[in-house]
Design a protein around this motif. Structure first.
Motif, mmCIF file in Angstrom:
data_model
loop_
_atom_site.group_PDB
_atom_site.id
_atom_site.type_symbol
_atom_site.label_atom_id
_atom_site.label_comp_id
_atom_site.label_asym_id
_atom_site.label_seq_id
_atom_site.Cartn_x
_atom_site.Cartn_y
_atom_site.Cartn_z
ATOM 1 N N SER A 1 55.604 30.619 27.391
ATOM 2 C CA SER A 1 54.768 31.372 28.330
ATOM 3 C C SER A 1 55.273 32.796 28.482
ATOM 4 C CB SER A 1 54.748 30.683 29.696
ATOM 5 O OG SER A 1 56.040 30.736 30.297
ATOM 6 N N GLN A 2 54.499 33.614 29.175
ATOM 7 C CA GLN A 2 54.935 34.971 29.501
ATOM 8 C C GLN A 2 54.320 35.397 30.824
ATOM 9 O OE1 GLN A 2 53.579 38.589 27.264
ATOM 10 N NE2 GLN A 2 55.758 38.842 26.854
ATOM 11 N N SER A 3 55.158 35.742 31.778
ATOM 12 C CA SER A 3 54.703 36.259 33.070
ATOM 13 C C SER A 3 54.971 37.749 33.205
ATOM 14 C CB SER A 3 55.400 35.508 34.214
ATOM 15 O OG SER A 3 55.071 34.137 34.198
ATOM 16 N N VAL A 4 55.897 38.267 32.411
ATOM 17 C CA VAL A 4 56.207 39.697 32.429
ATOM 18 C C VAL A 4 55.471 40.354 31.270
ATOM 19 C CG1 VAL A 4 58.019 41.448 32.385
ATOM 20 C CG2 VAL A 4 58.469 39.213 33.423
ATOM 21 N N SER A 5 54.270 40.862 31.546
ATOM 22 C CA SER A 5 53.478 41.504 30.493
ATOM 23 C C SER A 5 52.898 42.802 31.026
ATOM 24 C CB SER A 5 52.352 40.585 30.018
ATOM 25 O OG SER A 5 51.388 40.374 31.025
ATOM 26 N N ASN A 6 52.774 43.766 30.149
ATOM 27 C CA ASN A 6 52.268 45.080 30.515
ATOM 28 C C ASN A 6 50.739 45.048 30.452
ATOM 29 O OD1 ASN A 6 52.047 47.765 31.166
ATOM 30 N ND2 ASN A 6 52.775 48.525 29.195
ATOM 31 N N SER A 7 50.143 44.447 31.470
ATOM 32 C CA SER A 7 48.697 44.260 31.522
ATOM 33 C C SER A 7 48.203 44.428 32.947
ATOM 34 C CB SER A 7 48.313 42.874 30.991
ATOM 35 O OG SER A 7 48.980 41.857 31.721
ATOM 36 N N TRP A 8 46.873 44.504 33.099
ATOM 37 C CA TRP A 8 46.287 44.773 34.409
ATOM 38 C C TRP A 8 46.421 43.584 35.349
ATOM 39 C CZ3 TRP A 8 45.662 48.542 37.397
ATOM 40 C CH2 TRP A 8 44.786 48.489 38.484
ATOM 41 N N ASN A 9 46.187 43.866 36.614
ATOM 42 C CA ASN A 9 46.373 42.910 37.698
ATOM 43 C C ASN A 9 45.538 41.645 37.572
ATOM 44 O OD1 ASN A 9 47.995 44.829 38.914
ATOM 45 N ND2 ASN A 9 46.409 45.571 40.287
ATOM 46 N N GLY A 10 46.142 40.536 37.914
ATOM 47 C CA GLY A 10 45.424 39.332 38.258
ATOM 48 C C GLY A 10 45.412 39.217 39.769
ATOM 49 N N ALA A 11 44.799 38.160 40.293
ATOM 50 C CA ALA A 11 44.712 37.989 41.744
ATOM 51 C C ALA A 11 46.090 37.964 42.394
ATOM 52 C CB ALA A 11 43.935 36.713 42.069
ATOM 53 N N ASN A 12 47.047 37.301 41.752
ATOM 54 C CA ASN A 12 48.386 37.210 42.339
ATOM 55 C C ASN A 12 49.060 38.568 42.455
ATOM 56 O OD1 ASN A 12 48.404 34.483 42.860
ATOM 57 N ND2 ASN A 12 49.384 33.928 40.936
ATOM 58 N N ASP A 13 48.741 39.487 41.523
ATOM 59 C CA ASP A 13 49.344 40.822 41.608
ATOM 60 C C ASP A 13 48.944 41.527 42.892
ATOM 61 O OD1 ASP A 13 50.793 41.339 38.982
ATOM 62 O OD2 ASP A 13 48.857 40.621 38.273
ATOM 63 N N TYR A 14 47.699 41.340 43.321
ATOM 64 C CA TYR A 14 47.262 41.937 44.589
ATOM 65 C C TYR A 14 47.967 41.269 45.766
ATOM 66 C CZ TYR A 14 43.626 44.291 41.903
ATOM 67 O OH TYR A 14 42.950 45.084 41.005
ATOM 68 N N TRP A 15 48.210 39.962 45.634
ATOM 69 C CA TRP A 15 48.960 39.271 46.680
ATOM 70 C C TRP A 15 50.385 39.813 46.757
ATOM 71 C CZ3 TRP A 15 52.130 34.328 46.360
ATOM 72 C CH2 TRP A 15 52.442 33.844 47.641
#
Length: 729
Positions: free
Chosen positions: A506-520
């Protein structure tokens, strides 16, 4: 100069103060939704189609566009012109794009599967033809467009579109017993496919898998519903070490109406079947139960003989993917980790290696296809850094590699069928998705769609930068990101809240735009928390050794890495080492539970949503890939199970689960609950009735969940100076 500096700080503080906080309600009401292109379907030539829905008139259209101009060429079908259909939800073309299958009334079964009502639409005559009066699964045109094969009631049927007659080609299908042509639960979930039948290129044969799950143990769940008595959902679910469905490969001949069973030697799984470019040769993939010995078989449809053309073994496991691609002469492309990193290989029609196409200490993350005229391969990789994705081309012989996308971040390509064009979706941590059109050489032709309006909207909110860095601990160097409060002061100490998933590959550290959790996480940062994510050992895109180090010991090295990461972060002057929390969902919930128990001197609190609490409870295919069976590896299962460490609980713990989770059963949470009760340990718990693994169905479900988790964090994780302030917000 000092006055100017003070004035600048004052103006900056005022500007920040005038910006808005992110509210949890906004995260789940669509306020930050990105504009996106509907899933496009590449057509023959330089065209693609989109399924569009008109919210005003409530009609569906399939519209055809030019890759070269991006202009709409025509509307192929509009539901307002169809008497039998007010709308449609899905579509698929036949080979020569003269007919469509239109689907309505989709009814989900599991994660990928669904039932629906389907029609064949003739584009020239504009006539509709109902395939079956019942709801069916996976209707698929024959290559000659004269027939449609589909599944119903665990059997396979073929409808002749010219005579309107239906032939039932299997008859033994029975729920929770025999399945023909559709995957069982564990294949759908872990091998990621539903339709287990395939037409040969000459439309003369149908290859299909038959699942005999009669001896697979059943799992049952009560569905509370709204009636006086709950209903029971019972389905076959092979847990680790238990009996799997017996899966066999069969060939049905359309002309003789005869079905032949194919001998594939010794195997446990058939995770893929695919016809080659020779209509008489089927390719079948087999795996042993340990999933470390893979064979590619070529099956002759004339005499039913089979031979192995490629064998791949691994000391841990071999991953399954969809990259197998046959060229016109039946040579083929295959991706493999056999040199330590996932790369592209080119084989002849007999399975002899011609050459390794890509190589290096980096991973190919997606394979897009081969332009045989130019002998060019298109792929996505992490050559620009493991947290980024970039599009490349390279010749079949491994020469003339070109970078086709320039910006560092996440690039995803959707190629035309002939590979002359692609639409690139780019985003990074600071840039919401931008869609651009490129030719096959990577030349930017024009912008298709952007999210500038969202960027402008977000400019009015207090948003912190997501800072990427590498964290060095005694266990290694790991990718990480950090979000600090907007008004961050390095002279203060802040509570730390860690997030992770940590599952194999898996990968959680990626240089990509926000998902819902990022706003949280932004919301939590606004409340005075520092948020950090660390991808420890076992995660993906850094080579096979880094990923497979967790083999046979899931939850050992990953937990050690999160604990050490928390300790290392706690050494920073601005982090309160006594106020560190962690959370995760699914595998991440398994991790956060273990971190709180095994790292009880480091973590003050944890939240576990839908956690695995013993790998003995999880499915055979996923678990045994990484752990072998419980009978072979009991210590690997038990020494890293939260069930065995409940007495170690010191901090605050919130357990969350959906009662109708068909994936990670609520049994996991209930068993941990019993262990915590037996150890007389206080904890908090939330059970969401009839919710599945994602806990999202129903009014305000996600809003309620995230409000609950936020309150739990505020009550149990805060530096002393912040406690009163946080609880009053």
């Amino acid at each position: 100069m000092r006055k100017i500096l003070i004035l600048f700080i004052a103006i900056t503080s005022l500007a920040t103060a005038q910006k808005k906080d992110i509210k949890i309600e906004e995260i789940w009401n669509g306020s930050f939704r990105t504009e996106r292109m509907n899933s496009l379907n590449s057509m023959n030539g330089d065209f693609y189609t989109l399924l569009n829905f008109n919210n005003i008139f409530k009609n569906s259209t399939i519209d055809k566009y030019s890759y070269a101009t991006l202009e709409k060429v025509e509307t192929i079908v509009d539901s307002k012109n169809l008497e039998a259909l007010n709308y449609f939800e899905s579509y698929s073309f036949n080979n020569n794009e003269t007919k469509l299958i239109l689907g309505i009334d989709a009814e989900p079964i599991y994660r990928h599967s669904s039932l629906g009502v389907y029609y064949v639409y003739d584009i020239v005559s504009k006539k509709l033809q109902l395939i079956d009066t019942d709801k069916i699964q996976e209707p698929t045109f024959s290559p000659d467009s004269k027939k449609v094969a589909y599944a119903k009631g665990n059997n396979i049927f073929v409808k002749n579109l010219e005579t309107n007659s239906v032939t039932q080609i299997t008859t033994d299908g029975l729920k929770n017993n025999i399945i023909n042509g559709i995957c069982d639960w564990v294949y759908e979930e872990e091998f990621s496919f539903v339709r287990a039948f395939e037409w040969s290129g000459d439309s003369k044969n149908i290859a299909f898998l038959r699942f005999d799950e009669s001896e697979v143990p059943t799992f049952s769940m009560d569905i509370v519903g709204s009636e006086l008595y709950p209903k029971q959902q019972v389905f076959k679910y092979p847990k680790a070490g238990e009996k799997n469905a017996v899966v066999t490969l069969h060939l049905y001949n359309i002309e003789t109406k005869y079905t032949s069973k194919i001998n594939l030697g010794d195997y446990e799984y058939i995770p893929r079947i695919k016809w080659t470019n020779n209509s008489n040769i089927l390719c079948a993939t087999t795996l042993n139960r340990h999933q470390n010995n893979l064979n590619l078989y070529f099956v002759n449809a004339s005499d039913f003989s089979s031979k192995v053309v490629l064998n791949e073994t691994d000391k841990a496991y071999v991953d399954i993917n969809d990259n197998l691609t046959f060229l016109e002469d039946n040579s083929f492309i295959w991706t493999s980790e056999k040199d330590g990193f996932n790369h592209i290989y080119y084989y002849d029609e007999n399975g002899n290696l011609i050459n390794q196409v890509t190589s290096g200490n980096w991973e190919v993350t997606n394979f897009y296809g081969v332009n045989e005229k130019t002998k060019t391969v298109y792929y996505q990789s992490v050559e620009d850094g493991s947290i980024n994705r970039t599009i490349y081309s390279i010749k079949l012989d491994g020469t003339d590699k070109k970078r086709l996308t320039n910006d560092s971040g996440t690039n995803k390509a959707a190629f035309s069928k002939n590979l002359d064009y692609f639409i690139n979706t780019f985003s990074d941590a600071n840039t919401p998705p931008i869609y651009t059109l490129h030719n096959g050489n990577g030349e930017l032709l024009k912008e298709v769609l952007n999210n500038n309006n969202l960027s402008k909207k977000l400019a009015s909110y207090k948003l912190s930068e997501k800072e990427f860095f590498t964290l060095q601990t005694k266990n290694g160097e790991f990718n990480a990101w950090m979000i600090k409060p907007v008004n961050f002061d390095s002279n203060k100490k802040y509570p730390l809240f860690m997030t992770q998933y940590s599952g194999p590959g898996s990968q959680s550290v990626s240089n990509s735009w926000n998902g819902a959790n990022d706003y949280w996480y932004q919301h939590l940062a606004q409340q005075g928390y520092i948020i950090v994510c660390v991808d420890g050992r076992g995660t993906g895109f850094k080579g096979a050794d880094f990923k497979k180090v967790t083999y046979k010991e899931l939850g050992k090295y990953e937990v050690l890495d999160q604990i050490e990461a928390a300790k290392k972060l706690g050494e920073r002057s601005y982090i309160d080492k006594n106020e560190i929390g962690i959370w995760g969902w699914s595998y991440g919930g398994f991790m956060s539970s273990n971190c709180l128990l095994k790292g009880n001197d480091v973590f003050k609190m944890a939240i576990a949503v839908a956690p695995v609490t013993s790998w003995r409870f999880y499915d055979s295919v996923y678990t045994e890939r990484y752990m072998q069976t419980p009978q072979e590896n009991p210590s690997g299962y038990d020494e890293n199970s939260p069930l065995n460490f409940a007495p170690l609980l010191k901090g605050k713990f919130l357990l969350v689960h959906g009662s109708s989770d068909d994936n990670v059963h609520v049994q996991n949470t209930m068993r941990l609950t019993n262990e915590l009760i037996a150890a007389n340990k206080p904890f908090d718990q939330a059970i969401y009735p009839d919710r599945t693994h994602g806990i999202y169905r129903g009014i305000n479900t996600r809003l309620h969940l995230y409000n609950k988790m936020t309150t739990f964090i505020k009550e149990n994780l805060s530096s002393k100076k912040q406690t009163v302030e946080l609880l009053n917000q």
